[in-house]
Design an enzyme around this catalytic site. Structure first.
Site, PDB file in Angstrom:
ATOM      1  N   HIS A  93     -15.694 -28.306 -37.045  1.00  0.00           N
ATOM      2  CA  HIS A  93     -14.399 -27.704 -36.682  1.00  0.00           C
ATOM      3  C   HIS A  93     -14.303 -27.670 -35.149  1.00  0.00           C
ATOM      4  O   HIS A  93     -15.316 -27.453 -34.468  1.00  0.00           O
ATOM      5  CB  HIS A  93     -14.291 -26.295 -37.273  1.00  0.00           C
ATOM      6  CG  HIS A  93     -12.918 -25.719 -37.139  1.00  0.00           C
ATOM      7  ND1 HIS A  93     -12.483 -25.158 -35.967  1.00  0.00           N
ATOM      8  CD2 HIS A  93     -11.886 -25.649 -38.008  1.00  0.00           C
ATOM      9  CE1 HIS A  93     -11.223 -24.755 -36.131  1.00  0.00           C
ATOM     10  NE2 HIS A  93     -10.840 -25.046 -37.361  1.00  0.00           N
ATOM     11  N   GLU A 165      -7.408 -32.585 -37.484  1.00  0.00           N
ATOM     12  CA  GLU A 165      -6.827 -31.381 -36.890  1.00  0.00           C
ATOM     13  C   GLU A 165      -6.667 -31.598 -35.392  1.00  0.00           C
ATOM     14  O   GLU A 165      -7.641 -31.425 -34.631  1.00  0.00           O
ATOM     15  CB  GLU A 165      -7.744 -30.175 -37.120  1.00  0.00           C
ATOM     16  CG  GLU A 165      -7.952 -29.848 -38.582  1.00  0.00           C
ATOM     17  CD  GLU A 165      -8.286 -28.384 -38.772  1.00  0.00           C
ATOM     18  OE1 GLU A 165      -7.535 -27.702 -39.472  1.00  0.00           O
ATOM     19  OE2 GLU A 165      -9.283 -27.909 -38.187  1.00  0.00           O
ATOM     20  N   GLY A 235      -5.531 -22.451 -41.419  1.00  0.00           N
ATOM     21  CA  GLY A 235      -6.191 -21.292 -40.812  1.00  0.00           C
ATOM     22  C   GLY A 235      -5.358 -20.039 -41.032  1.00  0.00           C
ATOM     23  O   GLY A 235      -5.409 -19.399 -42.086  1.00  0.00           O
TER      24      GLY A 235
HETATM   25  C1  PEP Z   1      -7.876 -24.397 -38.322  1.00  0.00           C
HETATM   26  O1  PEP Z   1      -8.361 -23.745 -37.421  1.00  0.00           O
HETATM   27  O2  PEP Z   1      -8.574 -25.114 -39.056  1.00  0.00           O
HETATM   28  C2  PEP Z   1      -6.440 -24.344 -38.518  1.00  0.00           C
HETATM   29  C3  PEP Z   1      -5.850 -25.354 -39.077  1.00  0.00           C
HETATM   30  O3  PEP Z   1      -5.819 -23.199 -38.068  1.00  0.00           O
HETATM   31  P1  PEP Z   1      -4.242 -22.886 -38.098  1.00  0.00           P
HETATM   32  O4  PEP Z   1      -3.729 -23.238 -39.460  1.00  0.00           O
HETATM   33  O5  PEP Z   1      -4.137 -21.446 -37.788  1.00  0.00           O
HETATM   34  O6  PEP Z   1      -3.636 -23.777 -37.052  1.00  0.00           O
END
Ligand code: PEP
Length: 256
Positions: A93, A165, A235
């Site tokens: 991550h 991501e 998240g």
């Molecule tokens: C994450 O940290 O994996 C994430 C996708 O967070 P958020 O959905 O809050 O952007």
């Protein structure tokens, strides 16, 4: 291929709160054969929640683990120790890469260790805002993707999940930082092509590609209809039952 809806609870909820929250989610979630719902609570909650969870509705993931099986690694927990408790583990991550300096070497060792212990790795990759500005997105993604998978045998490659991501799009409410579905469509296609160029066709086609970055009930449908998006890593919205359940229901509607 199933659709994956993965909730990353990060460092939130005490054990008792996690248990109450899981109970709420289980009550409000139906059992879908074509959707795999996964939640990733904090480490301390994993064992008790593994006794509470209804595996027909939902599975557990760890948020991180150490690639060594046992040994003198004070404060760490290994994939071997998580065996039987979780079915998945989030690996690499961006918060672990950035805040805890997790290296590509650690990440590829973790992907291999997860598979060795029958835990499905969810390998996270994504470019930072600076890398994006300098036009390095595709190079960074290729390196993180192939680097993260480089210790995986050809027989195991189809057992991996990849989550894209973009770091600049995580936990934001600023429009400029929300990745548009068009923007991610190109990236998702690039990732699938890279996998197809590297591994045999049937394995490369089986690897689920997830999108993550400020997903909420209003934009989940748009992301889930992008070609090559097989699910979402969530998240903030995964910490609110209403929102998480709505996203699961959206995934079901998109499939139907
Ligand atoms: C994450 O940290 O994996 C994430 C996708 O967070 P958020 O959905 O809050 O952007």
């Amino acid at each position: 291929m199933k659709s994956y809806i993965v909730g990353n609870w990060k460092m939130n909820f005490a054990v008792s709160e996690s248990s109450i929250y899981l109970h709420k989610l289980l009550q409000r979630t139906r059992q879908y054969r074509d959707i795999e719902v996964v939640v990733a609570p904090s480490l301390t909650a994993l064992q008790p929640l593994s006794l509470q969870i209804d595996r027909k509705k939902m599975r557990l993931a760890a948020q991180n683990a150490n690639p060594h099986d046992f040994g003198a690694y004070t404060g760490e927990v290994s994939f071997t120790q998580l065996r039987g408790i979780v079915d998945y583990c989030i690996i690499g991550h961006s918060e672990r890469r950035q805040l805890f300096h997790q290296s590509d070497k650690d990440i590829r060792a973790s992907v291999a260790a997860a598979l060795r212990n029958n835990i499905t790795p969810i390998l996270c990759i994504g470019e930072t805002e600076t890398e994006r500005t300098f036009g390095e997105t595709y190079d960074v993604l290729r390196d993180q993707l192939l680097g993260g998978l480089s210790e995986v045998s050809t027989e195991d490659i189809a057992k991996v999940i990849v989550a894209y991501e973009p770091v600049w799009a995580i936990s934001t409410t600023t429009d400029a930082h929300i990745a548009s579905p068009d923007e991610i469509a190109d990236v998702m296609q690039f990732l699938r092509r890279t996998l197809l160029d590297t591994y045999d066709k049937s394995s490369a086609e089986q690897i689920p590609l997830l999108y993550g970055g400020s997903v909420n009930p209003s934009n989940a449908g748009a992301y889930l209809t992008v070609p090559e998006v097989n699910g979402l890593l969530i998240g903030g919205a995964s910490l609110i039952a209403d929102q998480f359940v709505k996203i699961i229901e959206t995934a079901k509607k998109v499939r139907d």
